[in-house]
Design a protein around this motif. Structure first.
Motif, short mmCIF file in Angstrom:
data_model
loop_
_atom_site.label_atom_id
_atom_site.label_comp_id
_atom_site.label_asym_id
_atom_site.label_seq_id
_atom_site.Cartn_x
_atom_site.Cartn_y
_atom_site.Cartn_z
N THR A 119 32.16 33.47 54.82
CA THR A 119 31.25 33.67 53.68
C THR A 119 31.92 34.46 52.58
O THR A 119 31.81 34.12 51.39
CB THR A 119 29.98 34.37 54.16
OG1 THR A 119 29.35 33.59 55.18
CG2 THR A 119 29.01 34.57 53.00
N LEU A 120 32.62 35.54 52.95
CA LEU A 120 33.32 36.34 51.95
C LEU A 120 34.43 35.53 51.28
O LEU A 120 34.62 35.62 50.06
CB LEU A 120 33.91 37.59 52.61
CG LEU A 120 34.74 38.50 51.71
CD1 LEU A 120 33.88 39.11 50.61
CD2 LEU A 120 35.39 39.62 52.53
N LEU A 121 35.15 34.74 52.05
CA LEU A 121 36.24 33.94 51.50
C LEU A 121 35.74 32.94 50.47
O LEU A 121 36.31 32.82 49.37
CB LEU A 121 36.97 33.22 52.63
CG LEU A 121 38.21 32.41 52.25
CD1 LEU A 121 39.31 33.34 51.74
CD2 LEU A 121 38.72 31.61 53.45
N VAL A 122 34.66 32.25 50.79
CA VAL A 122 34.10 31.27 49.85
C VAL A 122 33.59 31.98 48.59
O VAL A 122 33.87 31.53 47.47
CB VAL A 122 32.96 30.48 50.52
CG1 VAL A 122 32.24 29.61 49.49
CG2 VAL A 122 33.52 29.61 51.64
N GLY A 123 32.87 33.08 48.74
CA GLY A 123 32.32 33.77 47.58
C GLY A 123 33.40 34.34 46.68
O GLY A 123 33.34 34.20 45.45
N VAL A 124 34.41 34.98 47.25
CA VAL A 124 35.47 35.61 46.45
C VAL A 124 36.31 34.56 45.75
O VAL A 124 36.61 34.68 44.54
CB VAL A 124 36.34 36.52 47.34
CG1 VAL A 124 37.58 36.97 46.59
CG2 VAL A 124 35.54 37.73 47.79
N LEU A 125 36.74 33.52 46.46
CA LEU A 125 37.59 32.49 45.84
C LEU A 125 36.84 31.72 44.76
O LEU A 125 37.40 31.42 43.70
CB LEU A 125 38.12 31.54 46.90
CG LEU A 125 39.16 32.12 47.86
CD1 LEU A 125 39.62 31.07 48.86
CD2 LEU A 125 40.37 32.66 47.09
N ALA A 126 35.57 31.39 45.02
CA ALA A 126 34.78 30.69 44.01
C ALA A 126 34.61 31.54 42.76
O ALA A 126 34.75 31.05 41.63
CB ALA A 126 33.43 30.28 44.58
N THR A 127 34.33 32.83 42.94
CA THR A 127 34.18 33.72 41.79
C THR A 127 35.50 33.90 41.06
O THR A 127 35.54 33.93 39.82
CB THR A 127 33.65 35.09 42.25
OG1 THR A 127 32.41 34.90 42.94
CG2 THR A 127 33.42 36.01 41.07
N PHE A 128 36.60 34.00 41.81
CA PHE A 128 37.92 34.18 41.18
C PHE A 128 38.30 32.97 40.33
O PHE A 128 38.72 33.12 39.17
CB PHE A 128 38.97 34.43 42.26
CG PHE A 128 40.37 34.52 41.73
CD1 PHE A 128 40.79 35.66 41.07
CD2 PHE A 128 41.25 33.47 41.89
CE1 PHE A 128 42.09 35.75 40.57
CE2 PHE A 128 42.55 33.54 41.40
CZ PHE A 128 42.96 34.68 40.75
N PHE A 129 38.16 31.78 40.88
CA PHE A 129 38.50 30.58 40.13
C PHE A 129 37.56 30.37 38.94
O PHE A 129 37.99 29.93 37.86
CB PHE A 129 38.49 29.35 41.04
CG PHE A 129 39.59 29.34 42.06
CD1 PHE A 129 40.88 29.72 41.72
CD2 PHE A 129 39.35 28.95 43.37
CE1 PHE A 129 41.90 29.72 42.66
CE2 PHE A 129 40.35 28.96 44.31
CZ PHE A 129 41.64 29.33 43.96
N GLY A 130 36.28 30.69 39.14
CA GLY A 130 35.35 30.61 38.01
C GLY A 130 35.69 31.60 36.92
O GLY A 130 35.58 31.31 35.73
N LEU A 131 36.14 32.80 37.32
CA LEU A 131 36.54 33.82 36.36
C LEU A 131 37.77 33.37 35.57
O LEU A 131 37.83 33.55 34.35
CB LEU A 131 36.81 35.13 37.09
CG LEU A 131 37.33 36.30 36.25
CD1 LEU A 131 36.31 36.70 35.19
CD2 LEU A 131 37.65 37.50 37.15
N ILE A 132 38.75 32.79 36.26
CA ILE A 132 39.95 32.32 35.57
C ILE A 132 39.60 31.23 34.56
O ILE A 132 40.05 31.25 33.41
CB ILE A 132 40.98 31.80 36.59
CG1 ILE A 132 41.45 32.95 37.49
CG2 ILE A 132 42.17 31.17 35.87
CD1 ILE A 132 42.12 34.08 36.77
N GLY A 133 38.79 30.26 34.98
CA GLY A 133 38.38 29.21 34.04
C GLY A 133 37.58 29.74 32.87
O GLY A 133 37.76 29.31 31.72
#
Length: 320
Positions: A119-133
């Motif tokens: 759960t943490l992995l999905v949330g952090v990676l999704a937020t990180f990639f969304g932040l970069i975009g």
């Protein structure tokens, strides 16, 4: 006046001395305090922030050490002999199994602990990639006026016009084979317009600031103005927003996994996936759904409390 008498200061000199004395009296001799230090002074006395911080840190630490903390392998089936489809489809708590097992005889506590990492992995990676975009689109829209700003904002408006969960569901459904990366990409795309619009607004405010105007008047190149002056002073609210978006990403990931669009391999448990697998047993064993749902709610609440407190502490309008 005798030559030995001291010369009286002139009117201009007396006026200057008086102004200097008033200036010295009004100057605060204490050193200045940075924005971060001021915000921390407020946050460490804020019980809402402290509660959110404790929940968030506990969740992160638990997710990191969960493989060593779990008493059983989440894919093992130590309670298989206790599973009886007619009389006992879900084994209850017993010695060595604090929360009992699921319908396949796997230890529920171990799956909850290991599922926190996914759960943490999905949330952090999704937020990180969304932040970069969002940083890329927001920088383009805020740094360049004219048609570039209009084009980027029209794309953002179209994405924001679609409900976030519906857009994520549509993107995840396009994948031929659901996986964990399907969730990450779908949720990241949904978060991009949120960061882009926020960064664009902050950078537009920086365009008219004194230090940017001074840099332009000195002939500094646009690239240097954007990346040295505008972007560093605009990214603070975006970072704070990321803590709030992380809570939304965890909830969206759980929703998509509940609908069967996440990782189909239940040997790697995830809270939303566990919630979906528990649906047929809500009447007989509601605890199978209660425990993962409670974990999702508590973790999302922790990130939300911490993010809201950070936003209020860093906002100059809310300072007293």
């Amino acid at each position: 006046m005798s030559p030995e008498s001291p010369q009286m200061p002139s009117y201009a000199q007396r006026r200057k001395q008086r102004i200097d004395a008033l200036a010295d009296a009004s100057i605060d001799r204490e050193p200045g305090v940075s924005l971060v230090r001021t915000a921390w002074r407020r946050l460490r006395r804020d019980p809402v922030f402290l509660i959110g911080l404790v929940i968030t840190v506990s969740f992160i630490v638990l997710a990191v050490v969960s493989p060593w903390l779990a008493p059983w392998d989440p894919a093992a089936r130590p309670l298989l002999d206790a599973v009886r489809p007619q009389s006992n489809p879900v084994p209850g708590p017993e010695a060595g199994h604090l929360l009992g097992g699921d319908d396949r005889g796997r230890d529920l506590l171990s799956r909850l602990l290991v599922g926190s990492r996914q759960t943490l992995l999905v949330g952090v990676l999704a937020t990180f990639f969304g932040l970069i975009g969002g940083l890329v689109l927001g920088t383009l829209a805020g740094a360049f006026a004219g048609w570039t700003d209009s084009l980027v904002m029209r794309i953002v408006d179209v994405m924001l016009s679609i409900p976030s969960l519906l857009l994520a569901f549509s993107l995840a459904a396009l994948a031929t084979r659901p996986s964990q990366w399907t969730l990450i990409i779908a949720i990241a795309v949904v978060q991009v317009p949120v960061f882009a619009r926020l960064l664009r607004g902050s950078m537009l405010g920086q365009r008219a600031s004194d230090h940017v105007l001074a840099a332009r008047s000195l002939g500094v190149k646009r690239r240097a103005i954007v990346f040295r002056h505008m972007l560093p002073n605009s990214v603070g609210p975006v970072i704070v927003q990321a803590t709030l978006v992380l809570a939304v990403a965890i909830i969206d990931a759980a929703a998509l996994s509940f609908l069967g669009l996440g990782n189909p391999d239940d040997r790697s448990p995830e809270w939303g996936q566990m919630l979906g697998k528990a649906q047929p047993y809500l009447g007989e064993a509601p605890h199978l759904a209660f425990y993962p749902a409670a974990c999702i709610i508590v973790v999302a609440l922790g990130f939300t409390l911490m993010g809201e407190s950070l936003r209020e502490a860093l906002d100059p309008k809310t300072r007293r």
